[in-house]
Write a protein that holds these residues in place. Structure first.
Motif: not given
Length: 187
Positions: A49, A53, A114, A132-133, A135
């Motif tokens: 992840t 990211c 993510a 994404a953050e 998640i």
């Protein structure tokens, strides 16, 4: 205030004896309370992840063009660097627990919580990063609850990373409002 009870404490001789047993296990002692295979899987998912990211943030850093995007690009770069640090911490913990950090590019996106979505405009990029953050925040909160007292070191690591992810989410939310994109419909 009364002194804490010592009835649950082991004698020094017992601790010394247990420390010498299974010495090849390194940091994993007899009282390790978590399922190590599950913890290693969760750590490798978190590693994936963070790598995904970081890559997305770097893409956004290099894609942000124009004078008005300069400060946003710098924010993307800072977040990318922080995600890389998180990945390194997760890899270190995997190694401490006797596991192997999984950096395989072939399965990176399937292990990541993510997604890697690029976004076409600055607003799209910020929104994808914010999703994404969010998640990561939700995933890490669940992992923290799962770990409880069974593996306090790994739990604290996730708590530390969670705090930074929450800062990132707030930074991104603020950027959206600052550039006047809050009226853009969400996908």
């Amino acid at each position: 205030m009364p002194a804490p009870s010592t009835t649950n404490l082991s004698s020094i001789a017992t601790i010394r004896f247990r420390a010498r047993r299974h010495i090849e296990e390194g940091a994993i002692t007899d009282d390790y309370g978590a399922d190590r295979d599950t913890v290693l899987r969760l750590l490798n998912e978190a590693l994936a992840t963070e790598i995904v990211c970081s890559l997305r943030y770097k893409r956004h850093y290099h894609s942000a063009k124009g004078l008005t995007s300069l400060s946003i690009a710098q924010e993307f770069l800072q977040h990318a660097q922080e995600e890389e640090l998180h990945a390194e911490k997760f890899a270190n913990r995997i190694t401490q627990l006797g596991g192997e950090p999984d950096y395989s590019p072939d399965t990176l996106s399937t292990r990541s919580h993510a997604e890697y979505l690029e976004g076409k405009s600055i607003v799209d990029m910020i929104r994808e990063d914010l999703v994404a953050e969010r998640i990561a925040i939700e995933s890490y909160k669940e992992i923290i609850a799962y770990l409880g007292d069974a593996d306090p070191t790994t739990r604290r690591l996730f708590e530390e990373v969670l705090a930074v992810e929450e800062e990132h989410a707030e930074d991104l939310r603020t950027l959206i409002h600052q550039i006047g994109a809050s009226h853009t419909p969400a996908a």
